[in-house]
Design a protein around this motif. Structure first.
Motif: not given
Length: 216
Positions: A125-146
């Protein structure tokens, strides 16, 4: 204020990150927001997840640097200075496939001996939260995050190698939890039903049904 709670964790993270690392603080706030969205499927574990979200990157704080590997540095600080609950320390130490990067840095034995060999409950669950959040704190897709992480660190960097190896697990985690949340809140459009896919430079997860693959 009681230790190990989300409110306490927020204040501690703010103390160490807000001034010295404002962008990291913005990311941390976004990860905590994502954690709160998972409360409907976590019940009485929701506060622990949010606390781990607030603290997951505290090891980046300049005054806490020891090994230079933020999951270990953060978890050690929480354990040694604040006597934080072991489960919470382990969530910080293992977040977002930290064992993979620890192996790349020659710190795998240190991580395992001090904080266990495997990620504790709530780790995905923590991985989910980290990997769907941009460096600026915005929500984004896992594809965009990677893609963002690969672009930021560049070819050959230890973080890039870690992400490339861990991508199938990360993508599977995000898809699985997205599916669980959509069962509680059915989407309005067909577009929202499409699972996330890996960037073209990363291996693709085999799907979200059944057990998740282990973090490499």
């Amino acid at each position: 204020m009681k230790k190990n709670t989300a409110a306490w964790a927020r204040d501690l993270a703010c103390k160490h990150l807000e001034t010295s690392l404002p962008r990291r603080w913005a990311h941390t706030q976004g990860v905590a927001r994502q954690a709160r969205t998972l409360a409907p499927i976590l019940g009485d574990m929701a506060d622990l997840l949010e606390a781990s979200a607030w603290l997951h990157d505290i090891g980046y704080a300049p005054d806490l640097t020891d090994t230079g590997f933020h999951p270990i540095d953060g978890a050690r600080y929480l354990r040694d200075t604040h006597q934080v609950d072991r489960h919470l320390c382990r969530l910080v130490a293992h977040h977002s496939c930290a064992p993979v990067e620890a192996r790349e840095r020659g710190l795998a034995d240190t991580l395992a001996l001090e904080f266990g060999f495997t990620s504790p409950p709530l780790g995905e669950f923590l991985t989910y939260c980290d990997m769907t959040t941009s460096p600026n704190g915005e929500k984004l897709s896992v594809q965009e995050r990677l893609k963002e992480i690969l672009s930021r660190y560049g070819e050959g960097h230890v973080v890039t190698r870690t992400i490339q190896e861990s991508a199938p697990y990360i993508i599977a985690v995000v898809n699985k939890l997205d599916s669980e949340m959509k069962e509680l809140n059915p989407p309005d459009t067909e577009e929202n039903l499409s699972p996330q896919k890996a960037p073209s430079s990363l291996p693709t997860a085999t799907g979200t049904q059944g057990p998740l693959p282990a973090c490499p």
